[in-house]
Design an enzyme around this catalytic site. Structure first.
Site, PDB file in Angstrom:
ATOM      1  N   ASP A 233      22.511  55.094   6.884  1.00 60.89           N
ATOM      2  CA  ASP A 233      22.237  55.220   8.315  1.00 60.89           C
ATOM      3  C   ASP A 233      21.701  56.614   8.600  1.00 60.89           C
ATOM      4  OD1 ASP A 233      22.337  55.140  11.109  1.00 60.89           O
ATOM      5  OD2 ASP A 233      24.102  53.858  11.089  1.00 60.89           O
ATOM      6  N   HIS A 323      15.558  45.811  11.136  1.00 62.16           N
ATOM      7  CA  HIS A 323      15.898  47.042  11.847  1.00 62.16           C
ATOM      8  C   HIS A 323      14.986  48.193  11.445  1.00 62.16           C
ATOM      9  CE1 HIS A 323      18.506  49.843  13.986  1.00 62.16           C
ATOM     10  NE2 HIS A 323      18.444  50.635  12.933  1.00 62.16           N
TER      11      HIS A 323
END
Length: 413
Positions: A233, A323
């Site tokens: 992330d 994403h």
């Protein structure tokens, strides 16, 4: 959040037992044994000093991050393992002068604590001796700025409404943000307590959120964090100390020059639903290989994704709903710097988990950088199936200060 109060024995009982132990040791083996027992009982030296063999490397608890400087610490600082985010609401009677006093008090104690020194009225000074790279970063909400001056950045307001949001007022907005981060959770807790004691005559707590990353020493510094879904992330983050980072993060606008903005979003992550998705489905949703973080068209985490690549059936290897594709800006000016933390709270009745992410994004201009990305994600991102924003707040982050000054003094110029 309720803190448990440790049970204490009556003072008389505790003293009698200690006298008995010390008395027996001295009577039985003499003064030399008493000295040894003193060490066992952690007396006669630094109470919290760790026992380290000669030649051992210095412990991380003694590591400090400078508080004073052009920019506030805790932004380009390599992210620490633990963080607490506290939003405060100013009392109605706090005027411009009162606000200046509050910020000076908070800055002074934050500077002391970050260097391993106790706050001025610290009732537990022994808890301040191991800062573990402690940083305290201040953010100003629109209500605070309005009390000091009439002009505020146009982006300093709540974010636009997004269809995916299910915002809960108890974790939204606020006048003053304290981002407290360290590699030691006890240091974070003590610092939060000291600063909230400083602020209690000026403000009340609106919300408090606690987050974590990998423990210090688990992975190499600079390793991209993993969230509770297991995905890397923040791969696309600019590297602190580069011209790209400076362009993405630091503002050059008026009283905010040398500062930035921060968006804090609380994202609930449906781990039970995620558990029902196979590895292939997860990687298609993210657009990356979960094991390494590499794009589905690459072999290593930082490989440039090939958004034109097709599979044998002629479909994009990285799907339109992935994403990676939705978060990736077409305009390079739409970049942000992520510095997020995971949370794992007590599950609600009938649930196995109550987990997610405290999403933290720094950028020079929220409207120009963050909002376009969030709008694309809200419109089409398969991860929306398992993620729900439940909290949201925007703050202006003023520049740092010189020794003898205080964070936010440019606001009063």
């Amino acid at each position: 959040m309720t803190a448990a109060t440790p049970h204490e024995r009556p003072r008389g009982t505790r003293s009698t037992r200690r006298q008995f132990l010390l008395g027996g040791a001295v009577a039985g083996v003499g003064a030399a044994a008493a000295i040894g027992l003193d060490q066992v009982l952690n007396r006669g030296g630094e109470p919290d000093a760790p026992l380290a063999a000669a030649g051992d490397p210095p412990l991380n608890g003694t590591s400090v991050v400078p508080f004073h400087g052009i920019h506030q610490a805790g932004i380009d600082t390599d992210a620490q393992a633990h963080a607490t985010f506290v939003a405060l609401d100013l009392n109605a009677d706090v005027d411009r002068d009162g606000l200046r006093r509050l910020l000076r008090i908070l800055s002074d104690d934050a500077a002391r604590l970050s260097q391993g020194m106790p706050a001025l009225a610290d009732t537990e000074p022994e808890l301040a001796t191991a800062p573990g790279r402690l940083t305290v970063t201040f953010g100003f909400g629109p209500g605070l700025v309005a009390r000091a001056r009439p002009d505020a950045p146009v982006w300093l307001r709540p974010l636009p409404a997004f269809a995916i949001d299910r915002l809960q007022p108890e974790v939204c907005d606020g006048d003053l943000l304290l981002q407290i981060a360290s590699d030691d959770p006890l240091t974070v807790a003590h610092t939060a307590r000291m600063l909230l004691k400083d602020a209690r005559s000026f403000a009340s707590v609106r919300w408090l959120q606690q987050g974590f990353r990998r423990a210090y020493g688990t992975v190499s510094p600079g390793t991209t964090m993993r969230n509770v879904f297991g995905q890397v992330d923040g791969t696309a983050n600019a590297r602190p100390g580069t011209a790209e980072f400076d362009r993405v993060v630091w503002s050059d606008d008026g009283w905010l020059a040398g500062g930035t903005s921060v968006v804090v979003r609380r994202i609930r992550m449906d781990l039970e639903g995620w558990d029902r998705v196979d590895a292939h489905g997860r990687e298609q949703s993210v657009g990356r290989t979960l094991a390494t973080g590499a794009p589905l068209t690459g072999a290593r985490e930082h490989d440039e994704p090939d958004l034109e690549a097709k599979n044998a059936l002629g479909f994009p290897v990285i799907a339109d709903f992935a994403h990676l594709r939705r978060a990736r800006p077409d305009d390079e000016r739409q970049r942000i710097f992520r510095r997020s933390y995971n949370y794992d709270d007590v599950p609600h009745a009938g649930e196995v988990s109550n987990s997610g992410q405290i999403f933290v994004s720094f950028q020079a201009d929220v409207d120009a950088q963050f909002t376009p990305i969030q709008r694309r994600l809200a419109e089409l991102d398969l991860l929306n199936e398992w993620t729900t924003p439940i909290g949201s707040a925007v703050f202006a982050v003023p520049p740092g200060c010189a020794e003898g000054g205080f964070v936010g003094e440019t606001l009063f110029a």
